[in-house]
Design a protein around this motif. Structure first.
Motif, PDB file in Angstrom:
ATOM      1  N   ILE A 234      16.527   8.749 -14.379  1.00  0.00           N
ATOM      2  CA  ILE A 234      15.118   8.640 -13.977  1.00  0.00           C
ATOM      3  C   ILE A 234      14.607   7.206 -14.147  1.00  0.00           C
ATOM      4  CG2 ILE A 234      12.768   9.413 -14.469  1.00  0.00           C
ATOM      5  CD1 ILE A 234      14.429  11.461 -12.934  1.00  0.00           C
ATOM      6  N   PRO A 235      14.885   6.528 -15.264  1.00  0.00           N
ATOM      7  CA  PRO A 235      14.433   5.127 -15.366  1.00  0.00           C
ATOM      8  C   PRO A 235      14.989   4.237 -14.258  1.00  0.00           C
ATOM      9  CG  PRO A 235      15.015   5.961 -17.529  1.00  0.00           C
ATOM     10  CD  PRO A 235      15.445   6.995 -16.546  1.00  0.00           C
ATOM     11  N   GLU A 236      16.228   4.456 -13.850  1.00  0.00           N
ATOM     12  CA  GLU A 236      16.824   3.664 -12.765  1.00  0.00           C
ATOM     13  C   GLU A 236      16.092   3.904 -11.448  1.00  0.00           C
ATOM     14  OE1 GLU A 236      21.506   3.324 -14.230  1.00  0.00           O
ATOM     15  OE2 GLU A 236      20.860   5.021 -12.989  1.00  0.00           O
ATOM     16  N   ILE A 237      15.760   5.156 -11.173  1.00  0.00           N
ATOM     17  CA  ILE A 237      15.060   5.485  -9.927  1.00  0.00           C
ATOM     18  C   ILE A 237      13.646   4.931  -9.949  1.00  0.00           C
ATOM     19  CG2 ILE A 237      14.223   7.381  -8.482  1.00  0.00           C
ATOM     20  CD1 ILE A 237      16.618   9.035  -9.534  1.00  0.00           C
ATOM     21  N   VAL A 238      12.972   5.070 -11.082  1.00  0.00           N
ATOM     22  CA  VAL A 238      11.616   4.527 -11.220  1.00  0.00           C
ATOM     23  C   VAL A 238      11.624   3.023 -10.977  1.00  0.00           C
ATOM     24  CG1 VAL A 238       9.771   4.040 -12.876  1.00  0.00           C
ATOM     25  CG2 VAL A 238      10.739   6.338 -12.739  1.00  0.00           C
ATOM     26  N   ARG A 239      12.560   2.328 -11.597  1.00  0.00           N
ATOM     27  CA  ARG A 239      12.621   0.875 -11.428  1.00  0.00           C
ATOM     28  C   ARG A 239      12.910   0.506  -9.967  1.00  0.00           C
ATOM     29  NH1 ARG A 239      13.285  -3.500 -14.891  1.00  0.00           N
ATOM     30  NH2 ARG A 239      13.147  -5.394 -13.626  1.00  0.00           N
ATOM     31  N   ALA A 240      13.780   1.258  -9.315  1.00  0.00           N
ATOM     32  CA  ALA A 240      14.095   0.991  -7.909  1.00  0.00           C
ATOM     33  C   ALA A 240      12.869   1.163  -7.018  1.00  0.00           C
ATOM     34  CB  ALA A 240      15.224   1.913  -7.442  1.00  0.00           C
ATOM     35  N   MET A 241      12.029   2.146  -7.335  1.00  0.00           N
ATOM     36  CA  MET A 241      10.788   2.343  -6.577  1.00  0.00           C
ATOM     37  C   MET A 241       9.866   1.145  -6.739  1.00  0.00           C
ATOM     38  SD  MET A 241      10.096   6.330  -7.624  1.00  0.00           S
ATOM     39  CE  MET A 241       8.338   6.098  -7.542  1.00  0.00           C
ATOM     40  N   PHE A 242       9.628   0.739  -7.980  1.00  0.00           N
ATOM     41  CA  PHE A 242       8.715  -0.375  -8.236  1.00  0.00           C
ATOM     42  C   PHE A 242       9.252  -1.697  -7.690  1.00  0.00           C
ATOM     43  CE2 PHE A 242       6.811   2.399 -11.595  1.00  0.00           C
ATOM     44  CZ  PHE A 242       5.483   2.264 -11.219  1.00  0.00           C
ATOM     45  N   ASP A 243      10.583  -1.854  -7.694  1.00  0.00           N
ATOM     46  CA  ASP A 243      11.183  -3.089  -7.192  1.00  0.00           C
ATOM     47  C   ASP A 243      10.893  -3.312  -5.713  1.00  0.00           C
ATOM     48  OD1 ASP A 243      12.198  -3.911  -9.607  1.00  0.00           O
ATOM     49  OD2 ASP A 243      14.243  -3.207  -9.231  1.00  0.00           O
ATOM     50  N   LEU A 244      10.565  -2.251  -4.997  1.00  0.00           N
ATOM     51  CA  LEU A 244      10.290  -2.361  -3.564  1.00  0.00           C
ATOM     52  C   LEU A 244       8.845  -2.750  -3.263  1.00  0.00           C
ATOM     53  CD1 LEU A 244      12.287   0.785  -2.378  1.00  0.00           C
ATOM     54  CD2 LEU A 244      12.855  -1.603  -1.880  1.00  0.00           C
ATOM     55  N   ALA A 245       7.990  -2.754  -4.282  1.00  0.00           N
ATOM     56  CA  ALA A 245       6.569  -3.019  -4.063  1.00  0.00           C
ATOM     57  C   ALA A 245       6.200  -4.438  -4.459  1.00  0.00           C
ATOM     58  CB  ALA A 245       5.725  -2.027  -4.865  1.00  0.00           C
ATOM     59  N   HIS A 246       5.218  -4.990  -3.755  1.00  0.00           N
ATOM     60  CA  HIS A 246       4.676  -6.299  -4.112  1.00  0.00           C
ATOM     61  C   HIS A 246       3.596  -6.179  -5.189  1.00  0.00           C
ATOM     62  CE1 HIS A 246       5.975  -6.692   0.217  1.00  0.00           C
ATOM     63  NE2 HIS A 246       6.630  -7.698  -0.328  1.00  0.00           N
ATOM     64  N   LEU A 247       2.937  -5.021  -5.216  1.00  0.00           N
ATOM     65  CA  LEU A 247       1.823  -4.769  -6.128  1.00  0.00           C
ATOM     66  C   LEU A 247       1.869  -3.307  -6.545  1.00  0.00           C
ATOM     67  CD1 LEU A 247      -0.884  -6.000  -3.605  1.00  0.00           C
ATOM     68  CD2 LEU A 247       0.007  -7.448  -5.418  1.00  0.00           C
ATOM     69  N   CYS A 248       1.175  -2.994  -7.623  1.00  0.00           N
ATOM     70  CA  CYS A 248       0.986  -1.578  -7.957  1.00  0.00           C
ATOM     71  C   CYS A 248      -0.277  -1.421  -8.782  1.00  0.00           C
ATOM     72  CB  CYS A 248       2.191  -1.014  -8.717  1.00  0.00           C
ATOM     73  SG  CYS A 248       2.269  -1.466 -10.465  1.00  0.00           S
ATOM     74  N   PHE A 249      -0.851  -0.232  -8.720  1.00  0.00           N
ATOM     75  CA  PHE A 249      -1.861   0.167  -9.696  1.00  0.00           C
ATOM     76  C   PHE A 249      -1.532   1.578 -10.143  1.00  0.00           C
ATOM     77  CE2 PHE A 249      -3.864   0.735  -5.487  1.00  0.00           C
ATOM     78  CZ  PHE A 249      -4.161   2.094  -5.501  1.00  0.00           C
ATOM     79  N   VAL A 250      -1.808   1.854 -11.407  1.00  0.00           N
ATOM     80  CA  VAL A 250      -1.383   3.110 -12.027  1.00  0.00           C
ATOM     81  C   VAL A 250      -2.495   3.640 -12.922  1.00  0.00           C
ATOM     82  CG1 VAL A 250       0.266   4.189 -13.615  1.00  0.00           C
ATOM     83  CG2 VAL A 250       1.064   2.453 -11.991  1.00  0.00           C
TER      84      VAL A 250
END
Length: 454
Positions: A234-250
């Motif tokens: 799960i941490p690997e998948i989460v990181r892969a998702m965020f790596d594709l974004a230029h920005l995020c808000f949570v």
């Protein structure tokens, strides 16, 4: 084993207070048929939202005592920053007191550009903040979202063809992917869809932002349903998702497993500095962002606990349990089962009511009166509008969301919810009257509008 058990033990209890139907009828009348005005002491099972309503762990509670409440340079912020950096890969981390302030501060940095924000589907506060800043909003959910009986596992996806057409022909300022897609039945977004969205965004030099309030739940669906991710953690998948974004808000009130808090993640230092300047004006110093040090500590632990597969398995399976109970009984639910909520199709449930009678709000009110269960309308009250000429616009879906707080209720609570809704369908649904709006504000009207029975 077939029995689904909670992957935790209960250490502290809060009593549930019971009301009768006569009392609830009076309570509902005094609340103007708006369940946001109903006191929690008069709610038996509260499925209004999963935002900040869950139970924190013993580790989180104990961390509150170790927190550093310094105004600037708090060690609790250092812990928070390191946790978020490791989780997301974003170098610049900006804490806020909750998700809507994170999105507001971030959107303010693009306000001068105006134009259009494109999304798989924005939720209420993001949409309201965008429109308040003068942006137009365009939702482009994938075609499978509109196919009621489809079991396509990633109905939260954005329509890639429509996205490229929009970016090619319109002045698009920002693309926001909501993961999971709350307005679209708590449906996940596939990694492939995020990858392709990024490619299109970079082709037209438009930044991609993740509204990642439920990042861990989205990662669980990717692991279970998307080819090539079964053996990923799960941490690997989460990181892969965020790596594709230029920005995020949570919003940390969801998959942060906390009662308050949120954050912004950016890659450019210049954008980080301008966000911090706005933060100081509206929220507080950049090392606390409107939060107490103890909140930062609780979020740091929650962001780690949410990655545990035993927790996520139970979380998703318990939602599926409620979904399946209702589906088997003929209750029209949005398919397939999502993550944080089960969605009832109010148009079908109350098929005798026209959309102009707001069947979603009618069902929310009637179900509370019948059973004491508080739910939330996700339809034309939330997303419709009253135009200047007095005419009303209506949403494409009239859904009622049964939003399940994290680690708060047991299977017997969800069994009670299922039995109550099934009983209501059999005994009362044909008698439900429509709803009319008496008064409402220009933004986020579902929070404070007054209603009456037709």
């Amino acid at each position: 084993m077939k029995t689904l058990i909670e992957p935790y033990k209960i250490k502290s209890l809060e009593p549930i207070y019971w009301t009768n139907k006569k009392d609830r009828k009076d309570i509902l009348k005094k609340a103007h048929l708006n369940l946001f005005f109903v006191s929690s002491k008069n709610v038996t099972i509260d499925l209004l939202t999963d935002s900040g309503t869950g139970a924190m762990s013993a580790s989180q509670w104990s961390a509150l005592m170790n927190a550093d409440e310094s105004y600037a340079g708090s060690k609790s912020f250092d812990i928070f920053q390191e946790t978020v950096r490791n989780l997301t890969g974003f170098k610049h981390v900006i804490p806020t007191h909750q998700g809507r302030s994170a999105e507001r501060i971030l959107l303010s940095q693009f306000q001068s550009k105006g134009g259009l924000i494109v999304s798989n589907m924005l939720f209420d506060t993001t949409r309201a903040n965008s429109e308040d800043y003068g942006f137009q909003v365009l939702d482009l959910p994938c075609k499978e979202f509109f196919e009621d009986e489809s079991l396509f596992p990633f109905k939260g996806n954005i329509d890639l063809i429509a996205l490229e057409k929009a970016l090619k022909n319109k002045k698009v300022t920002l693309v926001i992917l909501t993961v999971t897609n709350n307005s679209a039945g708590a449906q996940p977004v596939s990694m492939e869809n995020i990858k392709e969205t990024k490619k299109i965004c970079e082709k037209y030099s438009v930044p991609l932002c993740l509204d990642a309030c439920r990042f861990a739940e989205n990662a669980w669906f990717i692991k279970q349903k998307e080819e090539g991710f079964k053996n990923k953690t799960i941490p690997e998948i989460v990181r892969a998702m965020f790596d594709l974004a230029h920005l995020c808000f949570v919003s940390a009130k969801k998959d942060g497993l906390s009662h308050i808090g949120g954050f912004i993640g950016v890659r450019k230092e210049s954008l980080s500095e301008s966000c911090k300047a706005r933060l100081i004006l509206e929220e507080g110093f950049p090392t606390y962002g409107g939060l107490a040090g103890r909140d930062l500590e609780a979020i740091s632990i929650g962001l780690k606990e949410v990655l545990e597969e035993s927790y996520l398995r139970y979380r998703i399976d318990s939602t599926a349990f409620l979904h399946e109970k209702l589906h088997q009984a003929g209750v029209p639910v949005f398919n397939p089962s999502g993550a944080h909520a089960v969605y009832i199709d109010a148009k079908k449930f109350l098929s005798h009511l026209p959309v102009s009678s707001y069947p979603g709000q009618a069902l929310v009110s009637s179900l509370y009166e019948y059973s004491g269960i508080r739910t939330c309308e996700i339809g034309s009250v939330m997303f419709g509008k009253t135009l200047e000429n007095g005419k009303e616009t209506y949403h494409s879906k009239e859904l009622v969301r049964l939003c399940i707080p994290r680690r708060l209720y047991t299977q017997s609570h969800l069994q009670y919810v299922a039995e109550s809704i099934i009983s209501f369908k059999e005994k009362e649904s044909s008698k439900v009257r429509g709803i009319k709006i008496i008064k409402s504000p220009p933004f986020l009207r579902h929070f404070t509008a007054h209603f009456a029975w037709v």
